[in-house]
Design an enzyme around this catalytic site. Sequence first.
Site, PDB file in Angstrom:
ATOM      1  N   PRO A 335      40.864  46.287  42.007  1.00 22.54           N
ATOM      2  CG  PRO A 335      39.105  46.604  40.622  1.00 22.54           C
ATOM      3  CD  PRO A 335      40.604  47.070  40.753  1.00 22.54           C
ATOM      4  NE  ARG A 336      37.884  40.907  47.385  1.00 22.79           N
ATOM      5  CZ  ARG A 336      36.938  40.697  48.318  1.00 22.79           C
ATOM      6  NH1 ARG A 336      36.104  39.861  47.840  1.00 22.79           N
ATOM      7  NH2 ARG A 336      36.695  41.145  49.389  1.00 22.79           N
TER       8      ARG A 336
END
Length: 663
Positions: A335-336
């Site tokens: 995830p970012r």
Amino acid sequence: MTQVERHAYDVVVVGAGGAGLRAAIEARERGMRTAVICKSLFGKAHTVMAEGGIAASMGNVNSHDNWQVHFRDTMRGGKFLNQWRMAELHAKEAPDRVWELETWGALFDRTADGRISQRNFGGHEYPRLAHVGDRTGLELIRTLQQKIVSLQQEDHAETGDYEARLKVFQECTVTRVLKDDERSEMGAPPDRRSGGKVAGVFGYVRESGRLFVIDAPAVVLATGGIGKSFKVTSNSWEYTGDGHALALLAGAPLINMEFIQFHPTGMVWPPSVKGILVTESVRGDGGVLRNSDGERFMFGYVPDVFKEKYAQSEEEADGWYTDPDNHRRPPELLPRDEVARAINSEVKAGRGTPHGGVYLDVSTRLPAEEIRRRLPSMHHQFKELADVDITAEAMEVGPTCHYMMGGVDVEPDTAAARGVPGLFAAGEVAGGMHGSNRLGGNSLSDLLVFGRRAGLFAAEYAAGLGEQRPAASEEQIDAAAAEALRPFGAEEPAESAESAQEGAAENPYTLHQELQQVMNDLVGIIRRGPEMEQALERLGVLRERSRRVAVEGHRQFNPGWHLAVDLRNMLLVSECVARAALERTESRGGHTRDDHPGMDRDWRKVNLVCELTDEAQGGGADGGKQALIGLRQRPMDPIRADLLALFEREELLKYLTDEELDR
Ligand code: FAD
């Protein structure tokens, strides 16, 4: 009495991105006379800029995909702070919204056997993003606009007027949501406000400076994000948190304002383009991140909660691209929030590129022809803006403020803003769906799922009122006009001797730059308590100075005036972000505290709710250093048992308290 243009509709949609257009289509299809208002030209919104794709578990590329897997990924990405009912509706309804787009004329890329193609993206277990090269948002907006034109043609055939039931007001800025009994609410504490009903919106036409009111019992906010409060951002000029501020000022609470997504890959060079997005598709299609030592560093940054799902070696990671069933995912596709923090750490440790980023390389991973085919916009962007040929050399990238997870506190099923009858919100301006961190591709699907729902329930609400329509008082309209025109008028008296000394007129551009710097330096990607306290103090001073903002010239297309009006919104939203970030003493998703580095299971149960303080609500706030935003903790709704059953207990233990698990 102020001179204003006056119109009347059943539903007003503020914003013409994906959420706004989908809401407007729905409201019009339910027979409502609908107005769409947008700040810029019709067709120019952030949605157009979305590159990677739209997440929907159609299972076209991997048949194991389904809504339950999508739901799980979304909850993991948001670190279980998501409003679970929204995540459930989103995962279930996204495929229908994509298929619907196709029936309206969208042309997605195809698989070899002719189905809608789906690509890999960070945090998604299977290839899930339907796409059109790296220009998906453009196709989405083109299709929605085409649908609007076709509805207008139907109306013309029936009534002789294209705009009989659906009209777009472009280059218009809304500055206030109007309500019927505003005055009776002044001074009432937030939990006892009567919640006067929505009566319409007030705004101005950017080109002429003319003021207008649209009377309408239902207003859908679909105004997108807040990125322009930060110095380095992928967001364009119009994203000044207007919808967030409009909701607050109308008495609606905001939630999750501490969670801001810093996208790991923005351009870092040249300075004029710093922050412009480098799509995650580059990594989804094989691009790898390296530091200045040439090390593929992400293997060292896989957190415990994700260890089982991500590859431990380059060989395993590379095998995943061709054989995903027998390999774990590359850590570049975490995830970012994880990737952004890792890049930040590498640069801080002195292993950054000459311009303060890291290298993102796709040139050694795919043939040049394939890069040009799959990533045409990125190829063009780097060639034109940085003179870098991404088919032959690595890009330099670093984190950029990208997306706001926090927003209007809405009812999950209806998109109705809590506490203000007639107010709805969808898309980036609404909070809850993405929890503490959004997965890439989940925004475009969110816009369509909740845009449709907002339009549907706004239409039902307006129809249910019959002829009993709320009306805004003339005093309220006069006050909104005075507020909008204040930058042309006389200075406000200074509040204190200190401010009197500094009481000269203020320039909106200077204040904006200072605000961006404060947010960037003190409430940015890595946060510390004392710095945020300092940020709140400086925001208070900026707010006081903003009362003396003065602009020259006249009302016809005056960007200085427009910015002066937007400053109110950026200051309000920034205060929400800083207050909530200071209060949450843990690190989760898009909120990283250096002084509280761990995720705390007790904080998972809590939403931080921002509301205007009584003084501000009643119009009595001094506008100075005193807080305008009040904060309260609200327990999260317990997650429904059948949804919890989709996870292994061992995984849930990382997020939920024993008490929650043993319910
Ligand atoms: P927007 O599309 O942002 O539209 C907001 C509208 O509100 C505009 O019409 C604006 O003019 C109007 N408005 C704002 N204030 C006012 C006001 N005061 N009065 C009147 N009108 C107003 N998400 C994905 O899922 N996949 C991707 O691949 C992806 N790529 C992205 C790439 C970039 C460069 C960016 C910036 C974002 C990307 N995102 C992506 C995120 C996604 O595009 C946005 O979150 C989403 O488009 C927001 O849509 P929206 O309908 O909520 O608002």
